[in-house]
Design an enzyme around this catalytic site. Structure first.
Site, short mmCIF file in Angstrom:
data_model
loop_
_atom_site.label_atom_id
_atom_site.label_comp_id
_atom_site.label_asym_id
_atom_site.label_seq_id
_atom_site.Cartn_x
_atom_site.Cartn_y
_atom_site.Cartn_z
N THR A 1 0.86 -1.17 0.00
CA THR A 1 0.00 0.00 0.00
C THR A 1 0.90 1.22 0.00
O THR A 1 1.89 1.24 0.71
CB THR A 1 -0.86 0.00 1.28
OG1 THR A 1 -1.70 -1.15 1.25
CG2 THR A 1 -1.72 1.25 1.37
N ARG B 1 -13.86 -7.34 -1.51
CA ARG B 1 -13.14 -7.09 -0.26
C ARG B 1 -12.55 -5.67 -0.25
O ARG B 1 -11.96 -5.22 -1.23
CB ARG B 1 -12.03 -8.12 -0.10
CG ARG B 1 -11.19 -7.98 1.17
CD ARG B 1 -9.92 -7.19 0.93
NE ARG B 1 -9.06 -7.16 2.11
CZ ARG B 1 -7.98 -6.40 2.21
NH1 ARG B 1 -7.62 -5.60 1.24
NH2 ARG B 1 -7.25 -6.42 3.30
N VAL B 2 -12.72 -4.98 0.85
CA VAL B 2 -12.12 -3.65 1.04
C VAL B 2 -11.26 -3.70 2.29
O VAL B 2 -11.69 -4.25 3.31
CB VAL B 2 -13.22 -2.57 1.17
CG1 VAL B 2 -12.63 -1.23 1.55
CG2 VAL B 2 -14.01 -2.45 -0.14
N GLY B 3 -10.06 -3.15 2.21
CA GLY B 3 -9.15 -3.17 3.36
C GLY B 3 -9.20 -1.88 4.14
O GLY B 3 -10.20 -1.14 4.12
N ASP B 4 -8.12 -1.60 4.83
CA ASP B 4 -8.05 -0.41 5.69
C ASP B 4 -7.81 0.88 4.93
O ASP B 4 -8.10 1.97 5.43
CB ASP B 4 -6.92 -0.58 6.73
CG ASP B 4 -5.56 -0.80 6.06
OD1 ASP B 4 -5.51 -1.50 5.02
OD2 ASP B 4 -4.55 -0.27 6.57
N GLY C 1 -0.12 -3.19 5.28
CA GLY C 1 -0.19 -4.53 5.83
C GLY C 1 -1.59 -5.09 5.76
O GLY C 1 -2.41 -4.64 4.95
N GLY D 1 -5.04 -5.28 6.13
CA GLY D 1 -6.00 -4.23 6.45
C GLY D 1 -7.01 -4.62 7.50
O GLY D 1 -7.42 -3.79 8.32
N1 GLY Z 1 -3.42 -2.42 3.68
C1 GLY Z 1 -4.04 -2.63 2.45
C2 GLY Z 1 -5.08 -3.64 2.47
O1 GLY Z 1 -5.17 -4.46 3.37
O2 GLY Z 1 -5.87 -3.65 1.53
#
Ligand code: GLY
Length: 308
Positions: free
Chosen positions: A167, A195-198, A219, A221
Site C-alpha cells: 500500500t 473485499r475492502v481493506g483499511d 499490511g 488491512g
Molecule cells: N493495507 C491494504 C489492504 O489491506 O488492503
C-alpha cells in the site's frame, strides 16, 4: 519542515512527485495527491491499474485523502479508473459525502472528467494471477512477509516468493505547518471480489490532525481496521507519546487479540508529529519508509523497528 514521508522503499518515488510542491511552499494536500498519482501511474504489483487483481481476475482499487482540518474523501472497490486518489479528493471537495464505492464511485469519476480504462490486466498481473489460481485452489491467502535478500523490496510475498500486496501511504507537512495524507492501493492480491481493506477507511489506513500529526499504515488491512489503527496512533501522540511509541502501541493492540497469529501477519505504521518528528513500528522486520525533506531532497529510506 516541509517534509513528506511514504511507506516502503518505493515511497522515494512517490515523495519525488510531492517534494517540488512542498519545497515551493505548495500545500501538503496537493503534494500528497501528486505522490498518490505518481504511485498509481507506475507499473506495480500493488497500486494502480497494473496491480494484481482479486481472485476473480479484476483489479479493484481503494484510496483516501485527508487534511489536518478533518476534511476527508475516499473511494473503495473502484474499477477501471487510473487515479483513485484524485477521485477521493473530488469526493472530499465536490460532494457532501466522505466515501463512494464501486459502480457509484466509477460513475462519479466519469462524470467529473476521468476516463474509463480498459480493465485489461497487465502482463505481470495476468501471469501471477494464473499462477495463483493453479496453486491456491481458489482460496484467499493471508500475506506473509519475506523480504528478499537482494533487489528492490517488494513488501509482501507469498511463501513461494511471488509478491502479494503493498500500500502506498503518504503523509506530509507543508511549509505553512499544515498536514495532509493519502493512501492508495489495489489491496490484498487475489482477495475476494468486493473485499475492502483499511486503506480507504479514515482512522484505519490514514488519520491526520493539524494539532497532533499524521499516520498511515500498510499490511493486513483487516487487522488495522479492528483497532482503528491510525486513529489510535494519533490519539497516543496526542497524549504525549512519540510517533514511534504510538505506532508501537497500535501494534501491541493488534497482537494482544491473538498472539498466536503474530508470526503470520504483517502490519506497519508510520507517523509524523506536527513538529516533524518521524517514527514507525511494524510486526515483522522489513517494513520501510521513505523520507524527503531539505536534509534528504532525493529521499532516504529508513527501516522500521519491529516486534520481531
Ligand atoms: N493495507 C491494504 C489492504 O489491506 O488492503
Amino acid at each position: 519542515m516541509p517534509v513528506v514521508v511514504s511507506t516502503w522503499d518505493s515511497g522515494v518515488r512517490a515523495n519525488a512527485a510531492a517534494w517540488p510542491m512542498l519545497a515551493g511552499k505548495g500545500s501538503a494536500l496537493d503534494a500528497v495527491e501528486a505522490a498518490g498519482r505518481a504511485a498509481e501511474a507506475e507499473p506495480s504489483c500493488c497500486v494502480g491499474l497494473d496491480a494484481f487483481p482479486d481472485r476473480d481476475g479484476i483489479v479493484t482499487l481503494d484510496a483516501c485523502i485527508m487534511n489536518g482540518n478533518g476534511d476527508i474523501g475516499s473511494v473503495s472497490y473502484l474499477e477501471r479508473i487510473k487515479h483513485p486518489v484524485s477521485v477521493a479528493r473530488m469526493v472530499m471537495e465536490k460532494t457532501p459525502h466522505v466515501l463512494l464505492s464501486g459502480k457509484g464511485a466509477q460513475e462519479f469519476a466519469l462524470a467529473n472528467g476521468m476516463q474509463l480504462e480498459s480493465g485489461k490486466l497487465s502482463a505481470d498481473a495476468e501471469r501471477e494471477w494464473k499462477k495463483w489460481l493453479e496453486r491456491s485452489n481458489y482460496k484467499p491467502e493471508i500475506n506473509i512477509e519475506n523480504r528478499p535478500a537482494r533487489g528492490p523490496a517488494v513488501p509482501y510475498f507469498f511463501p513461494d516468493g511471488s509478491p502479494n500486496h503493498d500500500t502506498m501511504g503518504t503523509i506530509a507537512i507543508g511549509a505553512d505547518g499544515k498536514l495532509a495524507g493519502m493512501v492508495t492501493t489495489s489491496g490484498m492480491a487475489f482477495k475476494m471480489h468486493g473485499r475492502v481493506g483499511d486503506s480507504p477507511i479514515i482512522g484505519a489506513g490514514l488519520f491526520v490532525d493539524n494539532e497532533v500529526g499524521a499516520a498511515t499504515s500498510s499490511g493486513v488491512g483487516e487487522e488495522v481496521i479492528r483497532i482503528c489503527g491510525t486513529h489510535t496512533v494519533i490519539e497516543q501522540m496526542r497524549m504525549g507519546r512519540s510517533p514511534e511509541q504510538a505506532c508501537s502501541e497500535a501494534i501491541r493492540r493488534i497482537l494482544k487479540r491473538d498472539p498466536t497469529k503474530a508470526k503470520e501477519i504483517q502490519v506497519g505504521f508510520v507517523a509524523i508529529s506536527r513538529r516533524g518528528e518521524i517514527g514507525a513500528f511494524a510486526i515483522q522486520k522489513g517494513f520501510s519508509y521513505s523520507v524527503t525533506n531539505t536534509d534528504h531532497p532525493n529521499g532516504k529510506v529508513f527501516e522500521s523497528k519491529s516486534y520481531f
